[in-house]
Design a protein around this motif. Structure first.
Motif, short mmCIF file in Angstrom:
data_model
loop_
_atom_site.label_atom_id
_atom_site.label_comp_id
_atom_site.label_asym_id
_atom_site.label_seq_id
_atom_site.Cartn_x
_atom_site.Cartn_y
_atom_site.Cartn_z
N THR A 35 0.83 -1.21 0.00
CA THR A 35 0.00 0.00 0.00
C THR A 35 0.86 1.26 0.00
O THR A 35 0.54 2.25 -0.67
N LEU A 36 1.96 1.22 0.74
CA LEU A 36 2.86 2.37 0.74
C LEU A 36 3.42 2.63 -0.66
O LEU A 36 3.51 3.78 -1.11
N LEU A 37 3.77 1.56 -1.35
CA LEU A 37 4.26 1.71 -2.72
C LEU A 37 3.14 2.21 -3.63
O LEU A 37 3.36 3.04 -4.52
N SER A 38 1.92 1.71 -3.40
CA SER A 38 0.78 2.15 -4.19
C SER A 38 0.48 3.63 -3.97
O SER A 38 0.13 4.36 -4.90
N VAL A 39 0.63 4.10 -2.72
CA VAL A 39 0.43 5.52 -2.41
C VAL A 39 1.45 6.36 -3.17
O VAL A 39 1.12 7.41 -3.74
N TRP A 40 2.69 5.90 -3.17
CA TRP A 40 3.72 6.65 -3.89
C TRP A 40 3.42 6.70 -5.39
O TRP A 40 3.56 7.75 -6.03
N LEU A 41 2.98 5.58 -5.96
CA LEU A 41 2.65 5.55 -7.38
C LEU A 41 1.49 6.49 -7.70
O LEU A 41 1.53 7.23 -8.69
N SER A 42 0.46 6.48 -6.86
CA SER A 42 -0.74 7.26 -7.14
C SER A 42 -0.56 8.74 -6.84
O SER A 42 -1.00 9.60 -7.61
N ALA A 43 0.09 9.05 -5.71
CA ALA A 43 0.17 10.45 -5.26
C ALA A 43 1.34 11.21 -5.85
O ALA A 43 1.27 12.44 -5.98
N PHE A 44 2.39 10.52 -6.22
CA PHE A 44 3.60 11.22 -6.67
C PHE A 44 4.03 10.81 -8.09
O PHE A 44 4.28 11.67 -8.94
N ALA A 45 4.14 9.50 -8.33
CA ALA A 45 4.65 9.05 -9.63
C ALA A 45 3.68 9.37 -10.76
O ALA A 45 4.09 9.83 -11.83
N THR A 46 2.38 9.15 -10.54
CA THR A 46 1.40 9.41 -11.59
C THR A 46 1.33 10.89 -11.97
O THR A 46 1.35 11.23 -13.17
N PRO A 47 1.23 11.84 -11.01
CA PRO A 47 1.25 13.26 -11.41
C PRO A 47 2.53 13.65 -12.14
O PRO A 47 2.48 14.41 -13.12
N TRP A 48 3.68 13.14 -11.66
CA TRP A 48 4.94 13.44 -12.35
C TRP A 48 4.92 12.90 -13.78
O TRP A 48 5.31 13.60 -14.73
N ALA A 49 4.45 11.66 -13.96
CA ALA A 49 4.41 11.07 -15.30
C ALA A 49 3.43 11.82 -16.20
O ALA A 49 3.70 12.02 -17.39
N SER A 50 2.31 12.27 -15.63
CA SER A 50 1.33 13.01 -16.43
C SER A 50 1.90 14.34 -16.91
O SER A 50 1.74 14.72 -18.07
N ARG A 51 2.58 15.05 -16.02
CA ARG A 51 3.19 16.33 -16.43
C ARG A 51 4.30 16.09 -17.45
O ARG A 51 4.46 16.86 -18.40
N SER A 52 5.08 15.04 -17.24
CA SER A 52 6.15 14.73 -18.19
C SER A 52 5.57 14.36 -19.55
O SER A 52 6.15 14.70 -20.59
N LEU A 53 4.44 13.67 -19.57
CA LEU A 53 3.80 13.30 -20.82
C LEU A 53 3.32 14.54 -21.56
O LEU A 53 3.46 14.64 -22.78
N ASP A 54 2.78 15.51 -20.82
CA ASP A 54 2.37 16.77 -21.45
C ASP A 54 3.57 17.48 -22.09
O ASP A 54 3.46 18.02 -23.20
N ARG A 55 4.70 17.47 -21.38
CA ARG A 55 5.89 18.10 -21.95
C ARG A 55 6.39 17.36 -23.19
O ARG A 55 6.85 17.98 -24.16
N ALA A 56 6.29 16.03 -23.18
CA ALA A 56 6.71 15.25 -24.35
C ALA A 56 5.82 15.55 -25.55
O ALA A 56 6.30 15.70 -26.68
N PHE A 57 4.53 15.67 -25.31
CA PHE A 57 3.61 16.02 -26.39
C PHE A 57 3.89 17.44 -26.89
O PHE A 57 3.72 17.73 -28.08
N GLU A 58 4.31 18.30 -26.00
CA GLU A 58 4.65 19.66 -26.41
C GLU A 58 5.85 19.66 -27.35
O GLU A 58 5.89 20.41 -28.33
N VAL A 59 6.81 18.79 -27.05
CA VAL A 59 7.98 18.68 -27.93
C VAL A 59 7.57 18.19 -29.31
O VAL A 59 8.01 18.72 -30.34
N ILE A 60 6.67 17.19 -29.35
CA ILE A 60 6.19 16.69 -30.64
C ILE A 60 5.44 17.78 -31.39
O ILE A 60 5.58 17.94 -32.60
N SER A 61 4.62 18.55 -30.65
CA SER A 61 3.86 19.62 -31.29
C SER A 61 4.77 20.68 -31.90
O SER A 61 4.43 21.28 -32.92
#
Length: 752
Positions: free
Chosen positions: A128-154
């Protein structure tokens, strides 16, 4: 024995569980959890991997950037599948311990079976601790990084999303091209709808380029615009016209809920409060995302608390029972997620209550099961006792039965994984249009065959690996080798079953899926979206029922096109010449279907451009428009016959149909993966002794399955880019894996 009479013999004392046992249970549960997490994440992500190869090979996007995009997309999927994987790991581990009589040994040693709940909960708490880290920290970071990657493609390749035969939207503008170069920036036979003038611009060709600020600039060559007769019937010709496409400097758009994944808790809270003040509503998506980000990791602990009592309540301990129980429980959990979402949207419960409803129900169920388990003894379980069958079955029948059971179980798990991801991605869409529970059920009833078609080859591959692994564990492979019986011959019935799946898979892909997908699209358009006009205005989407479509030498525009009612409103029909430019335009106030695809035009007028001068004339009273509303071309959802017709239409218009021919060959070749991949896996797994273990076989099967999918995307991309012929582009993966299977089979034959 003393003279005082018989003595009372006491049972073994209740001993505390040591740290060694906690580590043992964790080790047993860890590997199934990781395998389930890796397998499900990879399988779900493979639907996007096919498109990634085309970005690298033909669209000029760097491989490292595409790899990072794949990783960023995998992180949220991993977070979503984590509770499910922990549940599967715990249940599979307890199934293994129970099937090997270790639970019976524990009670004989004075350890009550209910005491196993402690180690399972501790393991789930750590996860659960690992799941909290994935949901609360890793997922927002990955989502923002994905937006930046799409910006590079654009900025670098803004035309990467343009596809032949598909309408690409830029703000209110719409772009369509009959032919698109492999790089994506050279177009042929172009249509450009400009809402500012309310007309379609036609051009023989066009070239797309990027400006310094990242916008898309399109240069139309040798084009024309035909204005309607009520505007004087003007015909404007031009050699070149250059314009910026609106909103093209924006990055590749993702839906609103995906953007919420990148916000912090503080930003989500602030956005929810702002929404409540401005919209005067109680159910902002930001508030739901806030609570879900906490509730989903907590489900990991809830599943752990439920896993042990749920398993100990079973009357029979077996290895397969864990996977089946986890599958059913996951379906129930996500059904409660959908129920909670519906209650929130109907304002029957608060966001807090609706999001936490699944966890609350399962926790209550876990407490009830725990109370029942505390009253039971493990000696009441069957522990896979041998049972005499009513009818004697041969070894061959037993292997076929085992293979089919494992194939169905694997198929069910993978379909559920795809279904869960698809539901979670569409929750915001269902909420936006106030979809009822019955509409959602009908939609997924029609969409389920499409999801099922994506996992059939992988299911057969994994079932083969599991079947051979069980034979190796039970010593049958060694026995067959000792008796001089070739293992492939003994497992021939399983391969025969796989061979019989090939025509069934072909039928599913080319008969069932196109029809059910059309039904799902119809439900989405005519029932779910159309019911709420206010929502459509708020979301600024194009009005449903409008049409802008090219069909061979004809282009149809209509403000409203309803094939079910047989009515079209405010329509224009363009007839094109060999150069792709209009030679005739017909405008009508309305059209009414009279049968066989023919429509009666009302209030029609005609502009004829076929001669040397423009001529206004009397329009025909009837026109052939077809019975079905035109839709965006998606070859995945076309049958082989329909795809052949599409190829003939494109080539009859003088355009290149290479992409469609590649897709045609892919659809022919894909079903054979159901026999090629299992044969490869079988030849690898029986090449001993020593024989690979279950973990090694499952790992290899996963690598083979994912490699096949990746190679399919790469081979098709080379076909799209005309580097190889369409036949090689479609059949390349089958050829490569057939050669590998042949090599392994030849090596096995030489060893026998």
């Amino acid at each position: 024995m003393s003279d005082d009479g018989p003595q009372r013999v006491s049972g073994p004392p209740h001993r505390p569980l040591g740290l060694t046992f906690y580590r043992y249970v964790a080790a047993e549960a860890l590997w199934p959890t990781l395998f389930a997490l890796l397998g499900l994440t990879t399988v779900v992500l493979t639907k996007d991997l096919l498109g990634f190869s085309d970005l690298v090979i033909n669209r000029g996007i760097s491989g490292s950037l595409v790899a990072m995009i794949a990783f960023y997309e995998a992180v949220p999927i991993t977070a979503l599948m984590f509770p499910f994987s922990v549940l599967m790991g715990c249940l599979v581990a307890m199934g293994r311990i129970g099937a090997d009589r270790e639970i019976l040994s524990l009670e004989a040693s004075g350890v009550a079976p209910a005491r196993m709940i402690g180690p399972v909960i501790v393991f789930a708490a750590v996860m659960t601790l690992l799941s909290v880290w994935l949901s609360a920290f890793a997922t927002p970071w990955a989502s923002r990084s994905l937006d930046r990657a799409f910006e590079v493609i654009s900025l670098e390749k803004p035309w990467a999303r343009v596809r032949a035969g598909s309408v690409t939207k830029f703000g209110g503008w719409r772009l369509d091209a009959a032919e698109v170069s492999s790089a994506g920036n050279d177009l042929e036979s172009v249509l450009l709808w400009i809402p500012d003038i309310g007309e379609t611009v036609f051009a023989r060709s066009a070239r797309i380029s990027a400006t310094d600020v990242g916008s898309i600039e399109i240069e139309l060559r040798d084009g024309s615009v035909v204005l309607p007769s009520n505007s004087g019937g003007n015909h404007l010709r031009f050699e070149t016209m250059t314009t910026l496409l609106p909103d093209s400097d924006k990055q590749v758009e993702r839906d609103a809920e995906k953007h919420l994944q990148g916000l912090s808790f503080a930003d989500l809270d602030q956005r929810a409060l702002t929404f409540i003040r401005t919209e005067k509503k109680r159910m902002p998506r930001a508030a739901i995302e806030y609570q879900r980000r906490i509730a989903m990791p907590t489900a990991t602990l809830v599943f752990g608390f439920l896993a042990a009592p749920l398993f100990l309540m079973r009357g029979n301990f077996s290895r397969a029972s864990g996977g089946l129980t986890g599958l059913l429980l996951t379906i129930a959990y996500y059904g409660l997620v959908q129920l909670g979402e519906g209650l929130i949207q109907s304002n029957q419960v608060t966001v807090l209550t609706g999001v936490w409803l699944p966890n609350g129900v399962l926790m209550l169920l876990a407490i009830v099961f725990l109370l029942r388990v505390l009253r039971r003894k493990v000696l009441g379980h069957a522990f896979d006792r041998p049972r005499l069958p009513k009818h004697k079955t041969s070894k061959r029948e037993q292997r076929v039965s085992r293979f089919l059971q494992l194939a169905l179980l694997t198929f069910g798990v993978l379909v559920v994984a795809y279904l869960l991801i698809d539901i979670m991605e569409r929750l915001d869409w269902f909420a936006r249009y106030d979809a009822t529970g019955l509409e959602v059920l009908r939609f997924y009833g029609a969409r389920l065959p499409l999801l099922a078609s994506r996992v059939v080859p992988m299911s057969v591959l994994v079932a083969t690996a599991l079947t051979v692994s069980l034979l190796a564990v039970e010593g049958e492979l060694i026995g067959m080798r000792s008796c001089g019986i070739p293992a492939p011959r003994a497992l021939l019935p399983a391969l025969t079953c796989a061979l019989l799946i090939v025509p069934a898979f072909f039928t599913l892909n080319n008969v069932v899926v196109p029809r059910t997908n059309a039904i799902a699209d119809e439900l989405k358009v005519t029932e779910i979206k159309v019911r709420n006009a206010a929502v459509k205005i708020r979301t600024k989407e194009p009005r449903e029922g409008s049409v802008w479509h090219r069909a061979r030498n004809r282009v149809l525009e209509a403000e409203r096109f309803d094939p079910d009612q047989g009515v079209a409103r405010k329509l224009s029909i363009y007839y094109l010449g060999e150069d792709g430019l209009p030679v005739q335009r017909i405008d009508a106030e309305s059209a009414h279907h009279i049968g066989r695809g023919d429509w009666r035009l009302v209030g029609s007028s005609l502009i004829d451009l076929s001669g040397e001068t423009m001529r206004l004339g009397e329009a025909p009273r009837y026109a052939t428009l077809g019975l079905k509303k035109p839709a965006k071309v998606d070859t995945m959802h076309l049958s082989v016959e329909a795809l052949s017709e599409r190829i003939a239409e494109v080539e009859a218009d003088g355009h290149d149909a290479t992409a469609y021919r590649v897709d045609f060959q892919v659809k022919l070749a894909q079903p054979l993966a159901c026999i090629i991949l299992p044969a490869l896996m079988l030849f690898f797994a029986v090449g001993g002794p020593p024989f690979p273990g279950p973990a090694q076989n499952l790992l290899v099967s996963g690598i083979v399955g994912v490699s096949y999918i990746l190679l399919s995307g790469v081979s098709a991309s080379f076909g799209y880019g005309r580097t190889v012929s369409p036949v090689i582009g479609g059949w390349g993966p089958n050829i490569v894996f057939s050669l590998v299977a042949g090599f392994l089979g030849l090596r096995l034959w030489r060893r026998m």
